[in-house]
Design an enzyme around this catalytic site. Sequence first.
Site, PDB file in Angstrom:
ATOM      1  N   ASP A 188       0.916  -1.077  -0.237  1.00  0.00           N
ATOM      2  CA  ASP A 188       0.019  -0.190   0.024  1.00  0.00           C
ATOM      3  C   ASP A 188       1.045   1.315  -0.008  1.00  0.00           C
ATOM      4  O   ASP A 188       1.372   1.882   1.020  1.00  0.00           O
ATOM      5  CB  ASP A 188      -0.745  -0.029   1.132  1.00  0.00           C
ATOM      6  N   HIS A 193       0.691   8.092   4.017  1.00  0.00           N
ATOM      7  CA  HIS A 193       1.315   7.343   5.094  1.00  0.00           C
ATOM      8  C   HIS A 193       2.849   7.601   5.157  1.00  0.00           C
ATOM      9  O   HIS A 193       3.142   6.814   5.901  1.00  0.00           O
ATOM     10  CB  HIS A 193       1.053   5.862   5.138  1.00  0.00           C
ATOM     11  N   ILE A 208      -0.222   9.597   8.587  1.00  0.00           N
ATOM     12  CA  ILE A 208      -1.023   8.668   9.428  1.00  0.00           C
ATOM     13  C   ILE A 208      -0.864   7.156   9.217  1.00  0.00           C
ATOM     14  O   ILE A 208      -0.297   6.816   8.010  1.00  0.00           O
ATOM     15  CB  ILE A 208      -2.630   9.001   9.349  1.00  0.00           C
ATOM     16  N   GLY A 211      -5.107   2.366   7.905  1.00  0.00           N
ATOM     17  CA  GLY A 211      -6.361   1.733   8.474  1.00  0.00           C
ATOM     18  C   GLY A 211      -5.926   0.308   8.644  1.00  0.00           C
ATOM     19  O   GLY A 211      -6.285  -0.505   9.451  1.00  0.00           O
TER      20      GLY A 211
END
Length: 286
Positions: A188, A193, A208, A211
């Site tokens: 990903d 990120h 961040i 998820g």
Amino acid sequence: MPIDAAAATGAAPNEGRISWTHKDVILYHLGLGAGRPPTDADELRYTYEKNLHVLPTFATVLGFKGGGGLDALPGIDIDLRAVLHGGQEVVVHHPLPPEADGVRVLSRVSDVWDKGKAAVIVLESSASLPDGTRLFDSRSEIFVRGEGGFGGERGPATRIDPPERDADHTVEVATRPDQALLYRLSGDWNPLHADPDFAKAAGFDTPILHGLCSYGLTLKAVVDTVLGGDVARVRRYRTKFAGVFFPGETMRVRVWDEGGTLYVRTSSVERDDAVVLADTVVDYAG
């Protein structure tokens, strides 16, 4: 409109063939923070190829190998800065092997929901071994800001509350400041990120955590704490991504055991128990 709902849901499933080795599995587990302490027997089952266990959430990164990403599907042309993961479910039909070759993955957009100021893309995937053995089904809800208002259905509203009592288990898991940088090596590559400028443009002070990293980290905590470290007991795992989590924070995972079903809530210790994962359920075998 960047999302053509009719084209997306009307397209034939995208088919891919994927393979993986124990190196892919170990890298994924390290991205979740496994291996601390590195010589602990309970951690080595995730990080050492001898008797390697595979968390069912490894299924969520296999879509990147099989061409099941949003950019590979018809009718989808969106800005990654507007994308957040809304929800995730994995249904396990057979334990994931540490190595596999020629696994067949089918991916399709099953629904596009209109939330007014946003759209939710529902992406479904299924995987089976070359001999036809079903491995898993995966369902992702992708929240795209600014893409709603096209007159579609809003989709179902579901809420799952844990029992009204103190949690049966509570575990706190520290994450590394570079957790997202390590996790993204499993496929990903969203710059949200990793890139501070990209994160700021998306409305965040700093990059961040994925998820799906929070999702996998939570299941590892549940398996280790409640299921005796036996990944094969997990039958289904679903959640809603209710808030962001920042690398370096500590996750607090609360679990309510209702016998065959675990209700889970994940929050950030440092931010006054801000909820990260909600409406979370793990169905398990006895």
